[in-house]
Design an enzyme around this catalytic site. Structure first.
Site, PDB file in Angstrom:
ATOM      1  N   GLU A  96      -1.801 -30.226  -7.760  1.00 58.03           N
ATOM      2  CA  GLU A  96      -0.757 -30.323  -8.422  1.00 58.03           C
ATOM      3  C   GLU A  96      -1.319 -31.620  -9.539  1.00 58.03           C
ATOM      4  O   GLU A  96      -0.974 -31.665 -10.928  1.00 58.03           O
ATOM      5  CB  GLU A  96       0.465 -31.242  -7.610  1.00 58.03           C
ATOM      6  CG  GLU A  96       1.027 -30.288  -6.958  1.00 58.03           C
ATOM      7  CD  GLU A  96       2.258 -31.090  -6.151  1.00 58.03           C
ATOM      8  OE1 GLU A  96       3.374 -30.164  -5.733  1.00 58.03           O
ATOM      9  OE2 GLU A  96       1.930 -32.041  -6.048  1.00 58.03           O
ATOM     10  N   ASN A 138      -2.291 -31.367  -3.213  1.00 57.82           N
ATOM     11  CA  ASN A 138      -2.110 -32.883  -3.879  1.00 57.82           C
ATOM     12  C   ASN A 138      -3.050 -32.679  -5.312  1.00 57.82           C
ATOM     13  O   ASN A 138      -2.437 -33.199  -6.437  1.00 57.82           O
ATOM     14  CB  ASN A 138      -2.158 -34.106  -3.337  1.00 57.82           C
ATOM     15  CG  ASN A 138      -1.050 -34.226  -2.052  1.00 57.82           C
ATOM     16  OD1 ASN A 138      -0.229 -33.479  -2.001  1.00 57.82           O
ATOM     17  ND2 ASN A 138      -1.306 -35.104  -1.155  1.00 57.82           N
ATOM     18  N   GLU A 183      -0.454 -36.398  -9.774  1.00 61.08           N
ATOM     19  CA  GLU A 183       0.176 -35.380  -8.805  1.00 61.08           C
ATOM     20  C   GLU A 183       1.520 -35.517  -9.229  1.00 61.08           C
ATOM     21  O   GLU A 183       2.273 -34.296  -9.110  1.00 61.08           O
ATOM     22  CB  GLU A 183      -0.066 -36.011  -7.487  1.00 61.08           C
ATOM     23  CG  GLU A 183       0.645 -35.140  -6.294  1.00 61.08           C
ATOM     24  CD  GLU A 183       0.568 -35.848  -5.081  1.00 61.08           C
ATOM     25  OE1 GLU A 183       1.527 -35.474  -4.186  1.00 61.08           O
ATOM     26  OE2 GLU A 183      -0.253 -36.813  -4.888  1.00 61.08           O
ATOM     27  N   ASP A 206       3.724 -32.120 -10.305  1.00 57.96           N
ATOM     28  CA  ASP A 206       4.625 -31.397  -9.606  1.00 57.96           C
ATOM     29  C   ASP A 206       5.809 -30.944 -10.429  1.00 57.96           C
ATOM     30  O   ASP A 206       6.402 -29.751 -10.202  1.00 57.96           O
ATOM     31  CB  ASP A 206       5.160 -32.316  -8.211  1.00 57.96           C
ATOM     32  CG  ASP A 206       6.271 -31.917  -7.439  1.00 57.96           C
ATOM     33  OD1 ASP A 206       6.063 -30.868  -7.194  1.00 57.96           O
ATOM     34  OD2 ASP A 206       7.125 -32.440  -7.654  1.00 57.96           O
TER      35      ASP A 206
END
Length: 345
Positions: A134, A131, A62, A66
């Site tokens: 990502e 989440n 994650e 991101d």
């Protein structure tokens, strides 16, 4: 294209062919290393560990996804809007990668259906899908590289699911959202100007900070008060969602304030000096000191009472007839007569 054809031929012989097919419908590629994607879809509530006892979940992917998502979307936005200023580009990218957008994409694309998590986490964690989205981008980056991520975002997301122009020019009033939240929760809000002036090119710049119950939130810089306050409000909303300790601190301060406001007010002392020397009757009601009463009592007079009251005031102002006639000798004579009568009795 040729690689996907080869992967499709291999599909019937794969152990996790259903997962391969599901991932292909989502990202447009067949995985090379399925382990990355399995990890991306594994929430920490599963409490899965490897042979060495270390926890395995999607948090690291994650983090990576991101960063990749910010970079790829920033690249796309930069090329799509030539000549636009940095503030516009940053705002557009933020709208595209904000948590609400990613949650919606994860649900519509079917990512949420593939997440492994405990039932409780699935119902209570509103960021579960975003989440995982990502983390899936992070897995795609490790498995196939940056170009595959760009292709996924352009062809699967922006071409079919999100209108980048519509998102860019849609006004999102984060200040109004923050005000609405504070009003619903009865939280005191303040936008404090912490800096104002001009930059090196002579453009006016402002910096505002959000205060919630006196607790410092986030600050924002901009070329106008509105832009600065919008950034401060947006970052503060994100902080309220991401940092439970911050919202706890805000409500703790609110509790202390409301406690002060709800302290009982002592009754106002009576200004009638004669009442201080009078003993209350045995059957007189005892006043509750904790009860707050006004020092002034209202009495409604009838017409007759008003007339009598006016006459009494006139008499007191002018003096009674007896007071006008009585002199010092009359007063002494009356006192002696009264004393004589007491002796006779």
């Amino acid at each position: 294209m040729l690689i996907n054809i080869i992967d499709r031929i291999r599909l019937p012989f794969r152990k996790d062919k259903e997962l391969y097919s599901s991932l292909y419908s989502i990202i447009g590629f067949y995985p090379h290393n399925i382990t990355y994607y399995k990890t991306a879809l594994m929430h920490k509530s599963i409490r899965h560990r490897n042979n060495k006892g270390k926890p395995i979940n999607n948090e690291r992917l994650e983090f990576l996804g991101d960063a990749v998502l910010d970079c790829a979307v920033g690249d796309i936005v930069y090329r799509h809007f030539p000549g636009k200023r940095e503030g516009f580009l940053t705002n557009t990218r933020s709208k595209l990668v904000q948590r609400e957008t990613l949650n919606k994409l994860a649900k519509e694309m079917g990512i949420c259906d593939l997440i492994l998590s405990s039932g409780r986490s699935n119902t209570h964690n509103s960021y579960l899908g975003g989440n995982a989205f990502e983390a899936l981008v992070g897995a795609l980056y490790l498995d196939r590289g940056y170009n595959a991520c760009m292709t996924f975002i352009k062809k699967r997301i922006l071409a079919n699911m999100i209108n980048i122009d519509k998102v860019a020019y849609k006004e999102v009033n984060f200040k109004s959202k923050l005000i609405e939240w504070t009003q619903k929760n009865k939280v005191k809000l303040e936008f404090k100007l912490i800096k104002g002036g001009k930059d090196k090119d002579g453009n006016p710049v402002f910096s505002y900070q959000v205060l919630l119950e006196g607790v410092c939130g986030c600050s924002g810089d901009g070329f106008s008060k509105k832009e600065s306050q919008q950034k401060a409000a947006k970052d503060t909303l994100d902080k309220l969602k991401r940092e439970p300790q911050f919202i706890d601190e805000v409500f703790k301060a609110k509790g202390e304030r409301t406690k002060m406001e709800e302290e009982p007010v002592n009754a106002i002392p009576d200004t009638d000096e004669t009442q201080a020397f009078m003993k209350p009757a045995d059957n007189a009601p005892v006043e509750d000191n904790d009860k707050h009463e006004t020092a002034f009592r209202e009495h409604v007079f009838s017409e007759e009472e008003s007339a009598v009251d006016e006459e009494r005031n006139d008499v007191l102002a002018e003096g009674t007839p007896s007071e006008k006639k009585d002199d010092r000798e009359d007063i002494i004579a009356a006192a002696e007569a009264a004393a004589f009568e007491e002796e006779q009795e």
